[in-house]
Design an enzyme around this catalytic site. Structure first.
Site, short mmCIF file in Angstrom:
data_model
loop_
_atom_site.label_atom_id
_atom_site.label_comp_id
_atom_site.label_asym_id
_atom_site.label_seq_id
_atom_site.Cartn_x
_atom_site.Cartn_y
_atom_site.Cartn_z
N TRP A 507 -30.24 24.63 6.28
CA TRP A 507 -31.57 25.20 6.50
C TRP A 507 -32.50 25.01 5.30
CZ3 TRP A 507 -26.93 27.62 7.62
CH2 TRP A 507 -26.65 27.81 8.98
N ASP A 508 -32.08 24.28 4.28
CA ASP A 508 -32.89 24.11 3.08
C ASP A 508 -33.20 25.45 2.43
OD1 ASP A 508 -34.22 22.76 1.09
OD2 ASP A 508 -36.08 22.50 2.22
N TYR A 509 -32.21 26.33 2.40
CA TYR A 509 -32.35 27.63 1.76
C TYR A 509 -31.89 27.57 0.31
CZ TYR A 509 -33.48 30.23 6.05
OH TYR A 509 -34.10 30.73 7.17
#
Length: 844
Positions: A507-509
């Site tokens: 999630w590109d967290y």
């Protein structure tokens, strides 16, 4: 006489109104039918039919049109308050346009009365009104009830039946929320491992403190963003005035236009203020007057700009035992967009000859294949025990075979490599052997580390692997360390512990926030701790020495049974029980717009997309809603901590992203190219190629409607919160940012009302009881009462305030300084002006 023969102005106005209402009625009824078919609200279908009836009756110049629309309007008001209550901003698309139509319909009454035409039978009118009323009542009682369980998404497209093969992981093992040991790492335990003999040469040094100075990016290397100054307080802050401004001269060239995002926080030490411009030029000015003293230009070319031209800050270092007049006894260190670590004399601005080669270290050594803009340094190094620690920004979404995310420590005096923390080579903490490179594609640290000088630990907030939205090809070590905080022994480069904030992150967290070091009260007494905030909203409290959570972390189930990688996804994710900025799951009723039409369109998109709450997996056959998006929660602005009052201050974003994985063939047909390809066009299709994985990625950041530019989710889009440090409870929470610079089609509304805008940049807190923050898209610097959250003072900045201000003292006078350079992604104006504020001399 027949009104049609008169052809008066009033008649034609009624005819025009009828046509407009009919057109809107067709669109709303058709869209409403589509929404109902997707399982959404019935309101739009019923209201659209009511508009069609109203328009038809207006064409016949029948007074019955007024009564029909009154029923539609009354039902609309009832539905609007049923869905959104007294939320002013939520009511804008529900009530503003219908109210304008009501006014126009009522203005048509005199014309309709003169027409003298009636429906032939009263029962016909009564029957129509009854049908409309029943339809609106059905929506209020049944249609909206579907939103009670929106995360089920029963009519969303089915997940792909075929999934790519997973990598060596063989699926997602049961995760361990506790800090873990990496292959070859230094281990995790209640006590720190014994330091090797080499560490004796690097004894702890005094940590420079805030007050008269602001000597590090986060105030100090402990990153509390707190100042003990109290000259400016809630009683006199309204008297703040500009005392000087300074123009750096660094504005985008034609080639760099639309690519500037300075994000710079200056440093202040002694009488000097040190500014880093977007292209990495360092300027020293007098902290009291703003007069330029010297400048150094490293000569970075425009083609080195990665995502944006950014220099978040520099580091200041005093060489131990050096004579005050010795060259470079006081020095400035920073990294450049073209991957150089430079050291210059803090007094003269001249390169330090004893550092690297003529004052520079080439950071591309050992990196391997790269091109300008792919591997860049945008954040300042963190200096602890004489070691300058820094990572680099590796441009997102390009390829699995990207430059390494290696984090390196360099001697702050000589520039020699002290160690390299290369995830793929735990047995080698030096440079790679000749002919080899640091492990490619590993998680990088693009943001700022914090440090504990006494423990000799530096805390690295890591990002994701080189491809953000696909993970089946990742190594076991990447899965273990991606999106984690790593504590590294600064004397050896060995990791002591690490804490994962996301399992198997797709999630590109990545961790953007700099952690803050605090003393935290527990049942066993005060413990040296750090506070770590995340993009998904969790705020974790960890023991500094061991990484042990001081407040429990829960592993909770998350959706993992859809998307393209169900065998890779973790069925659980860590959630903090201390505090979370995470908002409740989105529902259809949270969709927004300028009018009912664009709100309806957003509702249709919501019903078409995959969404089952936070950590909804990426999908390829339809879009999925990522909430919160990759800007947070909290991003690089980080938190501020007032230990005296026991308050933690966090500003945050509250926006979803609307994403879809693009199968490789589709991405190629679109012309999606990676930065290293010969025909790469930075202005090409807005998608990340993710070469090496089966999918590219399309991200609609903020989930904006292309026509209007407005976001599909209702406001607020950002806020600021005070949290009780001891308990984790919310003290107050306020929207952050006004609507003055925001509006449809990019036209500023000029409304000074709080709406809560997207924000990037952080707060500072002072002993005077104030929070100073810009960050928002309204170009305002604000002073907020620390105890109540009330905004006490604001000033309009010359550019976007996507940065963090500082405060310091000169000659007994407290200053607040900010470099509001603007931001291309945040669509705020670019500026080269540094602004200083203070109270009038001699008192208010």
């Amino acid at each position: 006489m027949d009104i049609r023969r008169q052809r008066g102005a009033g008649f034609w106005m009624v005819m025009a109104l009828a046509v407009v209402i009919l057109l809107f009625g067709v669109a709303i009824a058709a869209g409403g039918a589509w929404l109902v078919a997707l399982g959404g609200s019935w309101y739009y279908l019923v209201a659209g039919l009511g508009l069609l009836l109203t328009g038809g009756l207006l064409l016949r110049t029948s007074i019955a049109a007024v009564w029909v629309y009154l029923v539609v309007y009354a039902g609309t008001v009832a539905w609007a308050f049923w869905e959104a209550g007294w939320n002013l901003w939520a009511q804008v698309p529900r009530l503003v346009a219908p109210t304008l139509v009501l006014i126009l319909v009522l203005l048509a009454v005199p014309v309709l009365r003169r027409a003298g035409q009636r429906l032939r039978t009263v029962p016909t009118v009564a029957g129509m009104l009854a049908i409309l009323g029943a339809g609106l009542l059905l929506n209020a009682t049944n249609g909206n009830a579907q939103d009670a369980v929106p995360t089920d998404q029963p009519d969303a497209p089915a997940a792909r039946a075929e999934t790519p093969p997973v990598g060596d992981e063989g699926g997602a093992p049961a995760p361990d929320p506790a800090p873990a040991q990496a292959p070859g790492g230094a281990g995790t335990g209640e006590e720190l491992p014994a330091a090797p003999a080499a560490s004796e040469a690097r004894a702890p040094a005094p940590v420079l403190q805030t007050g008269a100075d602001w000597p590090a990016y986060g105030g100090t290397t402990e990153a509390r963003r707190y100042s003990p100054l109290d000259q400016i307080d809630p009683a006199n802050v309204s008297d703040l005035e500009r005392v000087w401004t300074f123009n750096t001269g660094d504005l985008p060239s034609e080639a760099a236009d639309g690519r500037y995002s300075p994000e710079n926080t200056p440093l202040k030490v002694g009488d000097d203020l040190y500014i880093c411009t977007p292209m990495g030029r360092i300027i020293a000015v007098d902290a009291a007057t703003g007069l330029e003293e010297w400048r150094f230009d490293p000569g970075v070319s425009d083609d080195a700009i990665p995502y944006g031209a950014t220099c978040r800050g520099v580091a200041y270092y005093e060489v131990p035992d050096a004579a005050p007049d010795e060259a470079c006894a006081r020095r400035i260190l920073w990294g450049t967009l073209d991957a150089r670590l430079i050291a210059i004399d803090a007094q003269l601005g001249q390169p330090c000859p004893d550092f690297g080669l003529n004052g520079e270290v080439n950071l591309e050594e050992g990196i391997g294949d790269t091109v300008p803009g792919w591997y860049s340094v945008t954040s300042p190094p963190t200096i602890v025990r004489g070691v300058a620690v820094l990572g680099a920004q590796v441009k997102d979404g390009q390829a699995e075979d990207s430059p390494s995310g290696v984090v390196r420590g360099y001697d702050a005096v000589t520039g020699e490599l002290a160690w390299a923390w290369d995830l793929g080579n735990p047995g080698n903490r030096g440079a790679p052997p000749e002919g080899e490179v640091y492990t490619r594609g590993t998680p990088n640290m693009w943001t700022i580390a914090a440090a504990d000088e006494e423990l000799g630990l530096v805390y690295l907030p890591l990002g994701n692997s080189a491809v953000d939205y696909y993970g089946s090809n990742r190594s076991e070590a990447e899965n273990e360390y991606a999106t984690s905080l790593v504590a590294v022994d600064v004397t050896t480069g060995e990791d002591v512990w690490h804490f994962r904030t996301v399992h198997n992150d797709v999630w590109d967290y990545d961790l953007g926030s700099q952690p803050s070091l605090v003393d935290f009260a527990t049942e066993e007494g005060s413990r040296p701790a750090l506070i770590l905030s995340t993009k998904q909203g969790d705020i974790f409290v960890l023991d500094r020495a061991t990484g042990e959570p001081l407040v429990p972390v829960e592993e909770r189930p998350v959706p993992a049974d859809l998307g393209v990688e169900p065998d890779y996804l973790s069925p659980v994710q860590p959630f903090s029980t201390y505090h979370s900025l995470l908002k409740p799951d989105l529902e259809e009723r949270h969709m927004w717009g300028m009018t009912p039409l664009d709100q309806l369109w957003c509702r249709i998109q919501f019903r078409q997309a995959y969404y089952r709450g936070v950590y909804t997996p990426p999908t390829a056959d339809a879009r999925w809603i990522q909430y919160p998006g990759y800007n947070g929660g909290q991003d690089w602005g980080s938190m501020a901590v007032d230990m005296e009052r026991g308050l933690l201050i966090a500003n945050y974003n509250d926006m979803p992203n609307f994403n879809r994985l693009l199968p490789r063939a589709e991405a190629e047909e679109m012309g999606v190219q990676a930065i290293f390809e010969p025909d790469y066009d930075p202005d090409g299709p807005e998608a990340g190629p993710q070469i090496g994985s089966p999918y590219a990625i399309s991200v609609n950041a903020g989930w904006r409607v292309k026509l209007t530019g407005l976001l599909c989710k209702e406001p607020p889009y950002g806020g600021i919160r005070a949290i009780d440090l001891a308990t984790g409870e919310t003290v107050w929470d306020e929207p952050l940012g006004t609507a003055r610079r925001n509006g449809p089609f990019g036209i500023p509304s000029l409304l000074p009302m709080k709406i809560g805008t997207p924000n990037n940049g952080g707060p500072i807190v002072t002993a005077g009881g104030l929070i100073f923050i810009a960050a928002t898209t309204d170009n305002l610097l604000s002073a907020i009462d620390l105890q109540t959250g009330k905004t006490l003072w604001q000033d309009v900045l010359p550019g976007g305030g996507q940065t963090t201000p500082i405060t310091y003292e000169v000659g007994g006078r407290q200053f607040v300084v900010i470099y509001p350079g603007g931001h291309h992604f945040m669509e705020t104006p670019i500026s080269d002006e540094v602004v200083a504020y203070a109270l009038p001399e001699g008192g208010p």
